[in-house]
Design a protein around this motif. Structure first.
Motif, PDB file in Angstrom:
ATOM      1  N   ARG A 132       0.832  -1.215   0.000  1.00  0.00           N
ATOM      2  CA  ARG A 132       0.000   0.000   0.000  1.00  0.00           C
ATOM      3  C   ARG A 132       0.861   1.257   0.000  1.00  0.00           C
ATOM      4  NH1 ARG A 132      -2.743  -3.789   2.962  1.00  0.00           N
ATOM      5  NH2 ARG A 132      -4.895  -4.119   2.340  1.00  0.00           N
ATOM      6  N   VAL A 133       0.267   2.326  -0.532  1.00  0.00           N
ATOM      7  CA  VAL A 133       0.944   3.615  -0.646  1.00  0.00           C
ATOM      8  C   VAL A 133      -0.006   4.685  -0.128  1.00  0.00           C
ATOM      9  CG1 VAL A 133       1.951   5.259  -2.285  1.00  0.00           C
ATOM     10  CG2 VAL A 133       2.196   2.806  -2.694  1.00  0.00           C
ATOM     11  N   VAL A 134       0.500   5.625   0.690  1.00  0.00           N
ATOM     12  CA  VAL A 134      -0.299   6.748   1.184  1.00  0.00           C
ATOM     13  C   VAL A 134      -0.009   7.954   0.300  1.00  0.00           C
ATOM     14  CG1 VAL A 134      -0.792   8.276   3.128  1.00  0.00           C
ATOM     15  CG2 VAL A 134      -0.235   5.875   3.552  1.00  0.00           C
ATOM     16  N   LEU A 135      -1.095   8.550  -0.231  1.00  0.00           N
ATOM     17  CA  LEU A 135      -0.981   9.700  -1.132  1.00  0.00           C
ATOM     18  C   LEU A 135      -1.668  10.912  -0.552  1.00  0.00           C
ATOM     19  CD1 LEU A 135      -2.107   7.964  -4.456  1.00  0.00           C
ATOM     20  CD2 LEU A 135       0.237   8.341  -3.697  1.00  0.00           C
ATOM     21  N   LYS A 136      -1.161  12.068  -0.870  1.00  0.00           N
ATOM     22  CA  LYS A 136      -1.834  13.335  -0.615  1.00  0.00           C
ATOM     23  C   LYS A 136      -2.371  13.768  -1.972  1.00  0.00           C
ATOM     24  CE  LYS A 136      -2.864  16.980   1.808  1.00  0.00           C
ATOM     25  NZ  LYS A 136      -3.994  16.930   2.679  1.00  0.00           N
ATOM     26  N   ALA A 137      -3.680  13.628  -2.173  1.00  0.00           N
ATOM     27  CA  ALA A 137      -4.292  13.947  -3.472  1.00  0.00           C
ATOM     28  C   ALA A 137      -4.114  15.417  -3.786  1.00  0.00           C
ATOM     29  CB  ALA A 137      -5.763  13.574  -3.472  1.00  0.00           C
ATOM     30  N   VAL A 190       3.236  11.017  -3.185  1.00  0.00           N
ATOM     31  CA  VAL A 190       3.481   9.878  -2.293  1.00  0.00           C
ATOM     32  C   VAL A 190       4.073  10.403  -0.992  1.00  0.00           C
ATOM     33  CG1 VAL A 190       4.744   7.730  -1.976  1.00  0.00           C
ATOM     34  CG2 VAL A 190       3.840   8.310  -4.231  1.00  0.00           C
ATOM     35  N   VAL A 191       3.407  10.117   0.144  1.00  0.00           N
ATOM     36  CA  VAL A 191       3.906  10.556   1.444  1.00  0.00           C
ATOM     37  C   VAL A 191       4.424   9.404   2.296  1.00  0.00           C
ATOM     38  CG1 VAL A 191       2.545  12.674   1.519  1.00  0.00           C
ATOM     39  CG2 VAL A 191       1.596  10.586   2.454  1.00  0.00           C
ATOM     40  N   ALA A 192       4.035   8.158   1.980  1.00  0.00           N
ATOM     41  CA  ALA A 192       4.538   6.988   2.701  1.00  0.00           C
ATOM     42  C   ALA A 192       4.335   5.745   1.841  1.00  0.00           C
ATOM     43  CB  ALA A 192       3.818   6.825   4.028  1.00  0.00           C
ATOM     44  N   VAL A 193       5.243   4.774   2.001  1.00  0.00           N
ATOM     45  CA  VAL A 193       5.218   3.557   1.204  1.00  0.00           C
ATOM     46  C   VAL A 193       5.391   2.359   2.125  1.00  0.00           C
ATOM     47  CG1 VAL A 193       6.387   2.296  -0.653  1.00  0.00           C
ATOM     48  CG2 VAL A 193       6.247   4.774  -0.750  1.00  0.00           C
ATOM     49  N   GLY A 194       4.616   1.296   1.871  1.00  0.00           N
ATOM     50  CA  GLY A 194       4.746   0.058   2.629  1.00  0.00           C
ATOM     51  C   GLY A 194       6.010  -0.687   2.251  1.00  0.00           C
TER      52      GLY A 194
END
Length: 93
Positions: free
Chosen positions: A8-13, A38-42
Motif C-alpha cells: 500500500r501507498v499513502v498519497l496526498k491527493a 506519495v507521502v509513505a510507502v509500505g
C-alpha cells in the motif's frame, strides 16, 4: 505519520482548482483528483515463496492513480488516500 502495510501507498491527493482556461469551479462540479504526492510507502508485496518485492514508487514521487482507487483517510486533520500499488498508473516527471 501513517505507515502503510504491504504494497500500500499513502498519497496526498492534488486537487485542481481551475480548468485549463482559468475558470474556477464550484466544489460540486470538480472531478475526483487522479494525481497525488506519495507521502509513505509500505515494505512491499510478499510472494508465495516468502520473498518481498519492494514497491516501485518512493516518498516524494508524483503519481497518477485510478479514479476510484483506494480509501480516503483523515489523520491529524489532513486527508490522505491509501491505495494498493496496482492502482498506480504512472509516475509523473
Amino acid at each position: 505519520m501513517l505507515k502503510p502495510l504491504g504494497d500500500r501507498v499513502v498519497l496526498k491527493a492534488q486537487e485542481e482548482e481551475q480548468t485549463v482556461g482559468g475558470i474556477v469551479l464550484a466544489s460540486n462540479a470538480k472531478n475526483k483528483p487522479t494525481t497525488g504526492l506519495v507521502v509513505a510507502v509500505g515494505e512491499g508485496r510478499m510472494l508465495a515463496n516468502g520473498q518481498v518485492v519492494a514497491v516501485a514508487v518512493k516518498k516524494g514521487d508524483k503519481v497518477l492513480f485510478d479514479k476510484y482507487a483506494g480509501n480516503e483517510v483523515e489523520y491529524n486533520g489532513e486527508n490522505y488516500l491509501v491505495v494498493h500499488e496496482k492502482d498506480l498508473v504512472a509516475v509523473v516527471d
